[in-house]
Design a protein around this motif. Structure first.
Motif, short mmCIF file in Angstrom:
data_model
loop_
_atom_site.label_atom_id
_atom_site.label_comp_id
_atom_site.label_asym_id
_atom_site.label_seq_id
_atom_site.Cartn_x
_atom_site.Cartn_y
_atom_site.Cartn_z
N ILE A 15 -11.37 -0.85 12.44
CA ILE A 15 -11.60 -0.09 11.23
C ILE A 15 -13.24 0.57 11.16
N PHE A 16 -13.97 -0.09 12.01
CA PHE A 16 -15.36 0.50 12.07
C PHE A 16 -15.69 1.81 12.56
N ASP A 17 -15.06 2.23 13.62
CA ASP A 17 -15.19 3.71 14.14
C ASP A 17 -14.95 4.78 12.93
N ASP A 18 -13.80 4.60 12.24
CA ASP A 18 -13.32 5.50 11.34
C ASP A 18 -14.31 5.46 9.90
N LEU A 19 -14.72 4.33 9.72
CA LEU A 19 -15.70 4.07 8.58
C LEU A 19 -16.83 4.66 9.03
N ARG A 106 -5.86 -5.41 -0.77
CA ARG A 106 -5.05 -4.72 -1.10
C ARG A 106 -4.76 -3.35 -0.59
N LEU A 107 -5.73 -2.88 0.18
CA LEU A 107 -5.64 -1.53 0.92
C LEU A 107 -4.61 -1.52 2.10
N ARG A 108 -4.11 -2.58 2.23
CA ARG A 108 -3.34 -2.80 3.47
C ARG A 108 -1.67 -2.32 3.04
N PRO A 109 -0.93 -1.40 3.67
CA PRO A 109 0.27 -1.40 3.11
C PRO A 109 1.18 -2.68 3.35
N GLU A 110 0.98 -3.63 3.78
CA GLU A 110 1.61 -5.10 4.34
C GLU A 110 1.52 -5.76 2.83
N PHE A 111 0.40 -5.58 2.23
CA PHE A 111 0.22 -6.28 0.90
C PHE A 111 1.22 -5.76 -0.17
N TYR A 112 1.90 -4.79 0.12
CA TYR A 112 2.84 -4.15 -0.86
C TYR A 112 4.28 -4.36 -0.29
N GLY A 113 4.39 -4.88 0.69
CA GLY A 113 5.73 -5.20 1.34
C GLY A 113 6.14 -4.23 2.41
N HIS A 122 -6.79 2.64 7.45
CA HIS A 122 -8.17 3.21 7.58
C HIS A 122 -8.66 4.23 6.63
N SER A 123 -7.62 5.21 6.13
CA SER A 123 -7.83 6.16 5.28
C SER A 123 -8.42 5.61 3.92
N ARG A 124 -7.67 4.69 3.60
CA ARG A 124 -7.89 3.97 2.25
C ARG A 124 -9.38 3.15 2.42
N ILE A 125 -9.63 2.78 3.46
CA ILE A 125 -10.99 2.07 3.56
C ILE A 125 -12.00 3.18 3.25
N VAL A 126 -11.87 4.13 4.19
CA VAL A 126 -13.14 5.22 4.24
C VAL A 126 -13.10 5.63 2.83
N LYS A 127 -12.15 5.81 1.90
CA LYS A 127 -12.41 6.33 0.51
C LYS A 127 -12.82 5.67 -0.33
#
Length: 182
Positions: A15-19, A106-113, A122-127
């Motif tokens: 995640i760190f490069d995008d962040l 909760r930013l991972r799509p897998e959290f929501y099945g 990665h987009s969610r993390i940056v935002k």
């Protein structure tokens, strides 16, 4: 301006490069990823099976003594967290300590099945990182739903945002950066 990213416990490195890229672009900052740090057991709420974000944020502020005019701290935790009275939060910040925190759980799509989607994740993390760091500059929640400073009540709200600030929030940030550097 310098932003220190602090991985808390185990955070996968992808995640760190995008962040770094996103934060450099929005805050014109030098971004440094530090060594991983442990989390205190006291921060875990066994009843809720979540971490108490305020305790982690306080630990970051105590551990990382920074020049609040020129530096910010962003903790990254790969676990679910909450703060009173919220059931969960994506992140938390304190402008007085210039420290912020983002939870990846909760930013991972897998959290929501849903199936894994690295680009969306990665987009969610940056935002959310932009949002929480924005609070360290005393930026409040924005009414523009596309602005990273808009409040996310759900991951869908985060998805609707852009990884950047609206013109009004950019102006406020610019003004505050100029004042803090002086």
């Amino acid at each position: 301006m310098k932003i220190f990213i602090i991985p808390i416990e185990m955070v996968r490195g992808g995640i760190f490069d995008d962040l770094r890229r996103g934060l450099t672009q929005v805050f014109s900052a030098d971004v440094e990823i530090t060594a991983r740090r442990p989390i205190t057991e006291e921060a875990y709420d066994f009843q809720r099976r979540q971490y108490y974000a305020n305790a982690i944020l306080d630990d970051l502020a105590d551990e990382f003594i920074i020049d609040k005019k020129k530096e910010r701290v962003l903790g990254i935790l790969d676990a679910d967290m909450h703060t009173d009275p919220m059931n969960f939060i994506f992140g938390l910040a304190n402008h007085k300590t210039a420290c912020s925190l983002v939870s990846l759980a909760r930013l991972r799509p897998e959290f929501y099945g849903r199936k894994e989607d690295k680009r969306l994740f990665h987009s969610r993390i940056v935002k959310e990182a932009i949002h929480e760091l924005g609070h360290t500059f005393r930026l409040g929640h924005c009414t523009d739903w596309r602005c990273a400073m808009h409040f996310s009540d759900s991951v869908e709200d985060t998805d609707a945002k852009k990884a950047g600030l609206c013109l009004a929030c950019r102006r406020k940030l610019s003004s505050r950066l100029l004042k803090e550097v002086r």
